[in-house]
Write an enzyme that holds these catalytic residues in place. Structure first.
Site, PDB file in Angstrom:
ATOM      1  N   HIS A   1       0.759 -11.846  12.190  1.00 18.38           N
ATOM      2  CA  HIS A   1      -0.089 -12.931  11.876  1.00 18.38           C
ATOM      3  C   HIS A   1      -1.885 -12.444  12.213  1.00 18.38           C
ATOM      4  O   HIS A   1      -2.183 -11.788  13.207  1.00 18.38           O
ATOM      5  CB  HIS A   1       0.119 -14.378  12.090  1.00 18.38           C
ATOM      6  CG  HIS A   1       0.135 -14.673  13.593  1.00 18.38           C
ATOM      7  ND1 HIS A   1      -0.837 -14.797  14.573  1.00 18.38           N
ATOM      8  CD2 HIS A   1       1.063 -14.330  14.519  1.00 18.38           C
ATOM      9  CE1 HIS A   1      -0.489 -15.065  15.937  1.00 18.38           C
ATOM     10  NE2 HIS A   1       0.933 -15.087  16.375  1.00 18.38           N
TER      11      HIS A   1
ATOM     12  N   CYS B   1       5.209 -12.495  19.420  1.00 17.78           N
ATOM     13  CA  CYS B   1       4.477 -11.994  18.351  1.00 17.78           C
ATOM     14  C   CYS B   1       2.931 -11.378  17.621  1.00 17.78           C
ATOM     15  O   CYS B   1       2.247 -10.918  19.459  1.00 17.78           O
ATOM     16  CB  CYS B   1       4.184 -13.586  16.700  1.00 17.78           C
ATOM     17  SG  CYS B   1       5.313 -14.251  16.329  1.00 17.78           S
TER      18      CYS B   1
END
Length: 534
Positions: free
Chosen positions: A426, A445
């Site tokens: 992301h 992440c």
């Protein structure tokens, strides 16, 4: 083989048979019942081996005269197991030959038959899919090495026209494995010839410096093939360029200054680099050959995400990965990216909500105002009616959500490959972190430095105007899912030694300590560092 046959009868015939020089005597052929009983008893400990022999009515394979080429190929293969960084003590061909040599009865021959099959399967498994079970060594390695099907392996080998070619095809066929093999041999030769010399005294050395420390740095760079032979005693331009090349190859800031961090990496000897290569070879066996013609590759240790097509990197961006904490390290696994979300909402993971944000809101109900409270029915709840002091991590009844915005924790786009670990790639508003050399700051992440360009590269496979398409969705300000017409494999790996397609090796630091754990496990399994003369 140079083995003296010192016994007569079954034992002499057995060793001659193993070497492919004789057939079973007539008397032995008449005693197959005892042989079959012995094979059945020995094989009963392994269901696949038992099934193999049961399907052939317990007829001999390894002890058959027709299997001479198979026996020779196996002995030759296990003799070279050390080349692949395997635990050679697992494949004791001398012990197997001794078992044949000492076989005095058909029951002894049956035991030798099954022992040969066990050796074959152990070698085939290790060289194909790895010595270790990755998740048992490091729980954050969520990768399951594809174990060979022993039944299929035995059947295919038994009918192979070229047993030698069959065994040569068992290691990974990836170009990366071949590069690691070459580097392993190079390092072994360097170790055998004295290594890279004396380490450099730890201190910061800069262009223009001179003295014995600079001489030590010069000698080390020459030994490591970063600097041509020279008698200079000054940190000159050539030495600065050599240091920069070293820094680029080791994931360091290429400023040409031999600071303490760079000197520490320069001082790591070939033995340490060989350990990294052996671990990388094991990891390559776990990953196998099924990368995909086009795929996304994230290497945790070098803080980059790449799109690779036909072995060439077609897109690359810096990344930030998980912090080095037990519950925040980025796991290793493979999956398939099938969509992106433009203008994403951030649904705060439960662990972060109750362990990080709940204590803040208990202390100050107005804390974390950028997050919405969402009840079990998906409704946004006003904070004014909530007494946070009544809640603990166990009974907190709300979810936390951050709506789409430029300041959203996920930035303006996220890339999804649905997995049980809730890991994805992301955007991020924290752009300053990408300037750091070591980028372990996320909760697990993978954050991307150039997420828009990454999106364009993915969308180029399904639209002639990927940039226009992306910004049309972005400008709405609404959360929009975009499915990928051509889903891509995603491989999140952890490599501290990796080959450059141009022929140079790259080394990285063991940021989570995983390679250390793997090498210790390999050593316990019997893998050793073996210098090679020449």
């Amino acid at each position: 083989m140079g083995i003296a046959i010192v016994k007569r009868g079954i034992g002499a015939a057995a060793i001659a048979l193993w070497l492919g020089t004789a057939a079973l005597p007539v008397q032995a052929a008449m005693e197959l019942t005892a042989f079959k009983q012995s094979v059945a008893a020995e094989a009963s400990q392994d269901s696949a081996i038992a099934a193999f022999y049961r399907d052939r009515d317990y007829a001999p394979f390894w002890t058959s005269p027709e299997a001479a080429a198979h026996r020779s190929a196996l002995l030759h293969a296990v003799a070279g197991a050390g080349v692949h960084g395997l635990p050679v003590s697992r494949y004791d061909s001398d012990a197997l030959i001794a078992t044949f040599r000492d076989a005095l009865t058909q029951r002894d021959m049956g035991r030798a038959e099954v022992a040969a099959m066990r050796l074959f399967l152990a070698y085939a498994q290790d060289i194909s899919n790895g010595v270790l079970d990755p998740n048992k060594v490091v729980p954050d390695i969520k990768r399951k090495a594809d174990r060979i099907d022993p039944a299929a392996m035995m059947k295919e080998f038994a009918k192979a026209d070229s047993p030698e070619a069959f065994l040569k095809a068992l290691p990974p066929e990836s170009p990366e494995y071949a590069r690691l093999l070459r580097e392993k041999l190079r390092l072994e030769r360097r170790i055998a010839n004295g290594g890279w010399g004396d380490p450099v005294p730890i201190s910061a050395l800069r262009p223009g410096d001179s003295g014995p420390q600079v001489v030590a740095l010069r000698n080390r760079l020459i030994a490591m093939d970063y600097l041509p032979r020279t008698a200079t005693r000054t940190y000159d331009g050539a030495m600065q360029k050599a240091v920069q090349r070293f820094q680029l190859d080791h994931g360091l800031e290429p400023d040409g200054v031999a600071g303490t961090g760079t000197v520490a990496e320069i001082n790591l000897g070939p033995e340490k680099r060989l350990q990294q290569v052996l671990v990388a070879m094991e990891r390559e066996r776990w990953l196998g050959d099924a990368r995909g013609t086009k795929h996304v590759l994230v290497n945790i240790t070098d803080f980059h995400a790449r799109i690779v097509e036909d072995g060439e990197v077609v897109f690359e961006t810096r990344s930030v990965v998980g912090q080095n904490r037990h519950d925040q390290r980025t796991p290793e696994f493979s999956d398939e990216m099938d969509h992106m979300v433009i203008n994403p909402s951030w649904h705060v993971p439960r662990s972060i909500a109750v362990n990080e944000y709940l204590p803040q809101m208990i202390a100050n109900p107005g804390a974390a105002r950028h997050l919405q409270l969402v009840d079990g029915r998906g409704r946004v709840v006003s904070r004014s009616a909530i007494d946070f002091s009544k809640y603990s991590p166990r009974n907190f009844p709300f979810d936390l959500k951050q709506p789409p915005s430029q300041g959203n924790a996920l930035g303006q786009v996220k890339f999804m490959f649905p997995n049980p670990y809730n890991i994805y790639l992301h955007d991020t508003p924290s752009q300053s972190l990408f300037a750091r050399e070591v980028r372990t700051f996320s909760h697990g992440c993978v954050r991307l430095d150039d997420p828009f360009d990454f999106a364009y590269a993915l969308l180029a496979m399904q639209t002639d105007d990927p940039k226009g398409f992306f910004h049309e969705k972005l400008d709405t300000g609404r959360e929009i899912r975009v499915d990928l017409e051509h889903p891509l494999p995603v491989h999140i790996i952890y490599r501290t030694a990796l080959g450059d397609p141009k022929g140079r090796m790259q080394y990285r630091r063991d940021v989570y300590g995983r390679d250390k754990a793997i090498f210790e496990a390999l050593s316990e399994a019997g893998v050793v560092l073996a210098p090679v003369r020449g």
